[in-house]
Design a protein around this motif. Structure first.
Motif, PDB file in Angstrom:
ATOM      1  N   GLY A  73       0.782  -1.284   0.066  1.00 55.39           N
ATOM      2  CA  GLY A  73      -0.011  -0.064   0.054  1.00 55.39           C
ATOM      3  C   GLY A  73       0.720   1.333  -0.103  1.00 55.39           C
ATOM      4  N   GLU A  74       2.180   1.271   0.346  1.00 55.05           N
ATOM      5  CA  GLU A  74       2.946   2.243   0.435  1.00 55.05           C
ATOM      6  C   GLU A  74       3.694   2.192  -0.620  1.00 55.05           C
ATOM      7  N   THR A  75       3.655   3.361  -1.667  1.00 56.79           N
ATOM      8  CA  THR A  75       4.292   3.220  -2.952  1.00 56.79           C
ATOM      9  C   THR A  75       5.457   4.513  -3.294  1.00 56.79           C
ATOM     10  N   LEU A  76       6.427   4.032  -3.851  1.00 61.62           N
ATOM     11  CA  LEU A  76       7.185   4.906  -4.494  1.00 61.62           C
ATOM     12  C   LEU A  76       7.360   4.982  -6.157  1.00 61.62           C
ATOM     13  N   GLU A  77       6.890   6.178  -6.865  1.00 64.27           N
ATOM     14  CA  GLU A  77       6.979   5.912  -8.264  1.00 64.27           C
ATOM     15  C   GLU A  77       8.240   6.757  -8.939  1.00 64.27           C
ATOM     16  N   LEU A  78       8.961   6.201  -9.769  1.00 63.13           N
ATOM     17  CA  LEU A  78      10.207   6.815 -10.420  1.00 63.13           C
ATOM     18  C   LEU A  78       9.891   6.800 -11.899  1.00 63.13           C
ATOM     19  N   ALA A  79       9.890   7.844 -12.363  1.00 59.86           N
ATOM     20  CA  ALA A  79       9.721   8.018 -13.808  1.00 59.86           C
ATOM     21  C   ALA A  79      10.906   7.442 -14.617  1.00 59.86           C
ATOM     22  N   ALA A  80      10.493   7.351 -15.776  1.00 62.44           N
ATOM     23  CA  ALA A  80      11.429   6.655 -16.809  1.00 62.44           C
ATOM     24  C   ALA A  80      12.830   7.448 -16.968  1.00 62.44           C
ATOM     25  N   GLU A  81      12.551   8.915 -16.707  1.00 64.99           N
ATOM     26  CA  GLU A  81      13.844   9.544 -16.776  1.00 64.99           C
ATOM     27  C   GLU A  81      14.821   9.559 -15.716  1.00 64.99           C
ATOM     28  N   GLU A  82      14.542   8.969 -14.563  1.00 67.79           N
ATOM     29  CA  GLU A  82      15.281   8.640 -13.417  1.00 67.79           C
ATOM     30  C   GLU A  82      16.068   7.399 -13.964  1.00 67.79           C
TER      31      GLU A  82
END
Length: 341
Positions: A73-82
């Motif tokens: 339920g706890e999430t972290l999104e990293l964009a493709a640019e990272e």
């Protein structure tokens, strides 16, 4: 765990959501000694995730989605640019996974080891164990039948056993005379194909006609028969046959009571061509004494010079006193003509 040095100062922008109901927040992601640090835009730490517990929810997809192990339920999104941060996290997860114990892999290794042990046991222990069991359970009547079948195979090269002029009656008397126990002993004379004497399962001994016709006394034939019996004490003829015939023959004999014809034929050829070691001298002298047979005639038949069998000559248990006769003169004459002269 100490993170890879090249990633110690690496930072990236990401979106963090503390719970499924929370709004996503902009965060700065950095890598520490053993944790992934999520900070707000003012560089205040919001949370720390254990690197060994970091899970990627969508491998190969973007934006890359991570969460702590056990808390999706706890999430972290990293964009493709990272790209740098995502690459670093994937490398760290790979390193951590290699260092982590793998119970399933250990179980697989143990299972493979057990299978290998079973296979090796089948190769090295099972044939010997099965052969030993078969040798112990096969009754005497079946041993005699196997011996008779082998004698028929050997007759292809030796010819049929001799039995003329009441010679077999005299030979049976000799067998009864030299047998040192209550077990029956069968003697047969063959014209050729057998070097000296040959013991078959069922206590049947084949004697070459030369042992009867080329000597002036039955002690030579008796000596050869006794030597064969002593060899059988150290290695059962049936066990020897099954050793040569292989596991299949042992299994067939145990389950059907029969030995394959090709195994019998192969073993018969093996018997008449292989050299056989001379029995241990002291044990042989004891057997000669028990059977009341002189050992020196047998010794000189082995080596006419006596040089290689000196102990059998000098320690003859009846060198100074003749034992009871093996056969009467009449029986000995009949025996010498058993093959028709």
């Amino acid at each position: 765990m100490t993170a890879l040095t090249e990633y110690q100062r690496l930072e990236a922008a990401g979106l963090w959501r503390e719970t499924p109901q929370s709004q996503r927040r902009d965060v700065i992601v950095s890598i520490g000694e053993a944790t992934l640090i999520l900070s707000d835009t003012s560089d205040r730490p919001l949370t720390h995730w254990s690197l060994p517990a970091l899970v990627r929810a969508n491998p190969g997809e973007f934006p890359a989605l991570y969460h702590p192990d056990g808390d999706p339920g706890e999430t972290l999104e990293l964009a493709a640019e990272e790209t740098d941060m995502i690459t670093a996290l994937e490398k760290l997860r790979t390193v951590i996974d290699k260092r982590r114990p793998h119970p399933g892999r250990l179980r697989l290794v143990l299972l493979a080891a057990m299978c290998l042990a079973i296979v090796l046991g089948g190769l090295f222990w099972l044939p010997s164990a099965l052969r030993g069991h078969v040798v112990n359970v096969v009754p005497q009547v079946k041993r005699e039948a196997i011996g008779a079948a082998l004698a028929e195979e050997i007759a292809r090269v030796s010819g049929p056993p001799c039995g003329e002029n009441d010679g077999q009656v005299a030979l049976d008397k000799l067998a009864n005379r030299v047998a040192t126990d209550d077990r029956p002993l069968t003697l047969r004379v063959v014209r050729q194909g057998v070097d000296g004497a040959l013991l078959l399962p069922g206590r049947q001994v084949l004697l070459n006609r030369a042992l009867i016709e080329d000597y002036e006394e039955p002690d030579v034939a008796a000596g050869y028969a006794l030597a064969e019996l002593l060899r059988a004490d150290s290695h059962d003829p049936l066990a020897d046959m099954l050793d040569t015939a292989g596991l299949g023959a042992s299994f067939r004999l145990l389950t059907t009571g029969e030995v394959p014809e090709d195994a019998l034929r192969a073993y018969a050829e093996h018997l008449v061509t292989r050299p056989r070691p001379q029995p241990e001298t002291e044990a042989l002298l004891d057997l000669f004494e028990e059977a009341q047979v002189r050992s020196s005639p047998y010794a000189y038949a082995l080596d006419i010079t006596g040089e290689s069998v000196l102990t059998l000559i000098e320690a003859d248990p009846f060198a100074n006193a003749a034992p009871p006769p093996l056969l009467s003169d009449g029986d000995w004459l009949r025996l010498q003509s058993i093959c028709g002269g």
